[in-house]
Motif scaffolding. Structure first.
Motif, PDB file in Angstrom:
ATOM      1  N   ASN A  17       0.827  -1.203   0.000  1.00  0.00           N
ATOM      2  CA  ASN A  17       0.000   0.000   0.000  1.00  0.00           C
ATOM      3  C   ASN A  17       0.862   1.253   0.000  1.00  0.00           C
ATOM      4  OD1 ASN A  17      -2.427  -1.429   0.201  1.00  0.00           O
ATOM      5  ND2 ASN A  17      -2.545  -1.221   2.420  1.00  0.00           N
ATOM      6  N   ILE A  18       0.251   2.335  -0.369  1.00  0.00           N
ATOM      7  CA  ILE A  18       0.783   3.659  -0.062  1.00  0.00           C
ATOM      8  C   ILE A  18      -0.165   4.291   0.945  1.00  0.00           C
ATOM      9  CG2 ILE A  18       1.185   5.995  -0.934  1.00  0.00           C
ATOM     10  CD1 ILE A  18       3.399   4.075  -1.670  1.00  0.00           C
ATOM     11  N   ILE A  41       3.005  10.953   2.874  1.00  0.00           N
ATOM     12  CA  ILE A  41       2.753   9.870   1.931  1.00  0.00           C
ATOM     13  C   ILE A  41       3.906   8.884   2.084  1.00  0.00           C
ATOM     14  CG2 ILE A  41       2.420   9.237  -0.490  1.00  0.00           C
ATOM     15  CD1 ILE A  41       1.529  12.102  -1.023  1.00  0.00           C
ATOM     16  N   LEU A  43       5.226   4.402   2.490  1.00  0.00           N
ATOM     17  CA  LEU A  43       5.011   2.986   2.220  1.00  0.00           C
ATOM     18  C   LEU A  43       4.149   2.368   3.305  1.00  0.00           C
ATOM     19  CD1 LEU A  43       5.925   0.580   0.364  1.00  0.00           C
ATOM     20  CD2 LEU A  43       7.785   0.227   2.007  1.00  0.00           C
ATOM     21  N   PHE A  76       1.654   5.553  -7.633  1.00  0.00           N
ATOM     22  CA  PHE A  76       1.824   4.972  -6.303  1.00  0.00           C
ATOM     23  C   PHE A  76       2.574   3.646  -6.381  1.00  0.00           C
ATOM     24  CE2 PHE A  76      -1.822   7.165  -3.773  1.00  0.00           C
ATOM     25  CZ  PHE A  76      -1.024   8.289  -3.646  1.00  0.00           C
ATOM     26  N   ARG A  79       6.139   4.531  -6.762  1.00  0.00           N
ATOM     27  CA  ARG A  79       6.651   5.048  -5.492  1.00  0.00           C
ATOM     28  C   ARG A  79       6.943   3.900  -4.521  1.00  0.00           C
ATOM     29  NH1 ARG A  79       5.501  10.341  -2.935  1.00  0.00           N
ATOM     30  NH2 ARG A  79       6.373  10.233  -0.846  1.00  0.00           N
ATOM     31  N   ALA A  80       6.032   2.928  -4.453  1.00  0.00           N
ATOM     32  CA  ALA A  80       6.240   1.785  -3.565  1.00  0.00           C
ATOM     33  C   ALA A  80       7.510   1.036  -3.950  1.00  0.00           C
ATOM     34  CB  ALA A  80       5.031   0.857  -3.617  1.00  0.00           C
ATOM     35  N   GLU A  83      10.605   2.969  -2.770  1.00  0.00           N
ATOM     36  CA  GLU A  83      10.797   2.885  -1.328  1.00  0.00           C
ATOM     37  C   GLU A  83      11.340   1.516  -0.924  1.00  0.00           C
ATOM     38  OE1 GLU A  83      10.463   5.300   0.974  1.00  0.00           O
ATOM     39  OE2 GLU A  83      10.117   6.662  -0.705  1.00  0.00           O
ATOM     40  N   THR A 102      -2.720   0.525  -7.369  1.00  0.00           N
ATOM     41  CA  THR A 102      -1.980   0.173  -6.163  1.00  0.00           C
ATOM     42  C   THR A 102      -2.851   0.429  -4.932  1.00  0.00           C
ATOM     43  OG1 THR A 102       0.095   0.774  -7.238  1.00  0.00           O
ATOM     44  CG2 THR A 102       0.101   0.677  -4.821  1.00  0.00           C
ATOM     45  N   VAL A 104      -4.215   1.624  -1.410  1.00  0.00           N
ATOM     46  CA  VAL A 104      -4.066   2.910  -0.724  1.00  0.00           C
ATOM     47  C   VAL A 104      -4.771   2.848   0.626  1.00  0.00           C
ATOM     48  CG1 VAL A 104      -4.568   5.381  -0.787  1.00  0.00           C
ATOM     49  CG2 VAL A 104      -3.977   4.184  -2.897  1.00  0.00           C
TER      50      VAL A 104
END
Length: 321
Positions: A17-18, A41, A43, A76, A79-80, A83, A102, A104
């Motif tokens: 998740n984000i 925002i 992980l 997202f 981004r995951a 991270e 993704t 959330v």
């Protein structure tokens, strides 16, 4: 991949998740808008949090950590991935889902009291199925320790557990979140080790333990579901464990806790890491407890996970065994 598999492998199979977190003086009432103080925002998801925590411990310690699951083909998801890569997690078996976003979590936090309100949109996590286990078959065949949680569909959990156990690996189940009506015997029986906290223990056994005696009674009930090893995380009271007929208690580590969000995920990651390194079950339980305790001394989820040297120092300092 085959040459790298000479080293122990921990795989986390679960949610990614984000988390979008907003802090305000108080949470809004239905239909109300309030001004917030800050937002973040970051992980989230138990699958990715446990993978990140295990990878932080494993850095330079001869253990590899991979994550199996799904993210969407969206910002997202990217981004995951970024991270998780920072933590050193191998994302080769993480799939991109072209049809689902993704996952959330939208989190509102009341700054004065810490009360929160959370809305989770599972997205790609809820599309995980048996095909993900098929795609990760080579990984599961080499897995020494598998970390499972319950933020993906049950059928996927069962399939992954069976593949790892058939190959001789160990399956650790974090029974969170416990669904209404508890867990099926099939899910419970798929695990070699189960790690509920007090609340989850109460939902699974009818006993919410506050003492080692009560925890022992609850553990025996869980063992009747064909789980040999049971750990009951009792927060500041310590950790009770039962391995077959043998049982024991790890005293709590004394730390200044400021945020308990990451404790459970860091505990399970620490347990997997210690077992992958060849520690005895008793030693692994206390190592995991130290990981969980240290995670409460920092804010955040994955970012609060401790480093290996920190865990060893805490164990040495407080002499908990």
């Amino acid at each position: 991949m085959s040459e790298q598999m000479a080293t122990p492998l921990i795989v986390s199979f679960g949610s990614v998740n984000i988390d979008v977190t907003a802090r305000a003086r108080r949470l809004p009432k239905p239909g109300e808008t309030v001004h917030g103080e800050s937002y973040g925002i970051m992980l989230g998801g138990k699958g990715s949090n446990q993978a990140a925590a295990a990878a932080r411990l494993a850095a330079s310690e001869g253990v590899r950590v991979a994550l199996v699951g799904r993210v969407g083909r969206d910002d997202f998801g990217a981004r995951a991935r970024r991270e998780l890569e920072k933590f050193g997690v191998d994302l080769s078996p993480l799939r991109e889902d072209p049809d689902h976003a993704t996952g959330v979590a939208l989190i509102g936090i009341e700054s004065g009291t810490g009360e929160n309100s959370i809305t989770v949109i599972g997205g790609a996590n809820m599309a995980v199925d048996e095909s993900d286990s098929v795609a990760a078959e080579e990984w599961f065949g080499q897995t020494q320790v598998l970390l499972l949680q319950l933020e993906i569909p049950e059928v996927a959990v069962l399939t992954a557990a069976q593949r790892v156990r058939d190959a001789g690996g160990t399956v650790i189940l974090d029974p969170a979140p416990v669904p209404n009506g508890g867990l099926s015997d099939a899910v419970l029986g798929a695990a070699d080790i189960i790690t509920p906290n007090e609340t989850e223990t109460g939902l699974l056994t009818g006993i919410t333990p506050t003492t080692a005696k009560e925890a022992s009674e609850a553990a025996k009930i869980l063992q009747e579901k064909n789980i040999r090893r049971v750990l009951i995380k009792m927060g500041s009271r310590g950790v009770f464990w039962r391995d077959g007929a043998d049982e024991g208690f790890c005293q709590p580590f004394v730390v200044k806790a400021i945020d308990t969000v990451a404790a459970g995920d860091s505990f399970n990651a620490g347990l997997a890491f210690a077992l992958a390194k060849g520690q005895s079950f008793r030693e692994a339980v206390c190592f995991a407890a130290a990981c969980g305790a240290l995670a409460t001394t920092r804010n955040g989820a994955a970012d609060a996970a401790p480093f290996y040297a920190e865990v060893c120092a805490l164990i040495e300092q407080q002499g908990v065994r």
